[in-house]
Design a protein around this motif. Structure first.
Motif, short mmCIF file in Angstrom:
data_model
loop_
_atom_site.label_atom_id
_atom_site.label_comp_id
_atom_site.label_asym_id
_atom_site.label_seq_id
_atom_site.Cartn_x
_atom_site.Cartn_y
_atom_site.Cartn_z
N SER A 26 0.85 -1.19 0.00
CA SER A 26 0.00 0.00 0.00
C SER A 26 0.88 1.23 0.00
CB SER A 26 -0.93 0.02 1.22
OG SER A 26 -0.20 0.25 2.40
N PHE A 38 -2.97 -1.39 -2.98
CA PHE A 38 -4.08 -0.48 -2.76
C PHE A 38 -3.50 0.85 -2.28
CE2 PHE A 38 -3.49 -2.69 1.24
CZ PHE A 38 -3.62 -1.71 2.22
N GLY A 67 -7.51 2.11 0.93
CA GLY A 67 -8.13 1.19 -0.02
C GLY A 67 -9.62 1.42 -0.13
N ASP A 103 -11.07 -2.37 -4.08
CA ASP A 103 -9.75 -2.96 -3.79
C ASP A 103 -9.91 -4.22 -2.93
OD1 ASP A 103 -8.26 -0.92 -5.10
OD2 ASP A 103 -8.25 0.30 -3.27
#
Length: 155
Positions: free
Chosen positions: A100, A128, A132, A136
């Protein structure tokens, strides 16, 4: 202890990854009847132990300055997850990693997850941004379920 179907090992510093993991776990439970066990590395104070079941790792990217190409690709703050994966040969049971970050950081976006994928030779399952979205969660749940089937065939 209650049997779990999926273990999620992660580190969360700002709360974004933890929020994502909780929502992903809730989604898997509600839509796929999958119980997950969550291990937040931040809460372990650098303690390591063997994870006996296959797991998915998740982490944000925090790097030391730069642009992610020429310089600024040195991981900071999330190193305990790398140490945990390396310890007790846990990397052998990691089905893959999800990164992420913030796309505003261009080449640095999910760079740590890419580095772990290469370092430990497991796949980058996806990414993501920030906390997110629901899309996602649904997309990555599908990827995790597919990878879980593939991984179970291999072992």
């Amino acid at each position: 202890m209650e049997k779990t179907d999926l273990t999620l090992v992660y580190i969360s510093l700002s709360g974004n990854t933890q929020s994502f993991v909780k929502r992903l776990s809730d989604y898997l439970a509600l839509n796929h009847s999958i119980k997950s066990h969550q291990i937040n590395i931040k809460e372990l104070n650098h303690e390591t132990f063997e994870v006996s079941d296959p797991f998915v790792a998740l982490l944000p990217t925090y790097l030391e300055g730069g642009n992610g190409i020429d310089h600024g690709d040195v991981e900071i703050l999330t190193n305990p997850l790398g140490d945990f994966i390396a310890s007790h040969d846990n990397y052998k049971r990691c089905m893959g990693i999800i990164g992420s970050g913030n796309k505003n950081f261009n080449n640095q976006y999910i760079l740590t997850a890419k580095q772990y994928s290469k370092r430990f030779d497991f796949p980058l399952l996806g990414d993501f941004e920030l906390r997110g979205t629901q899309a996602d969660i649904e997309r990555l749940a599908k990827v995790i379920l597919k990878r879980q089937k593939e991984f179970n065939i291999q072992i």
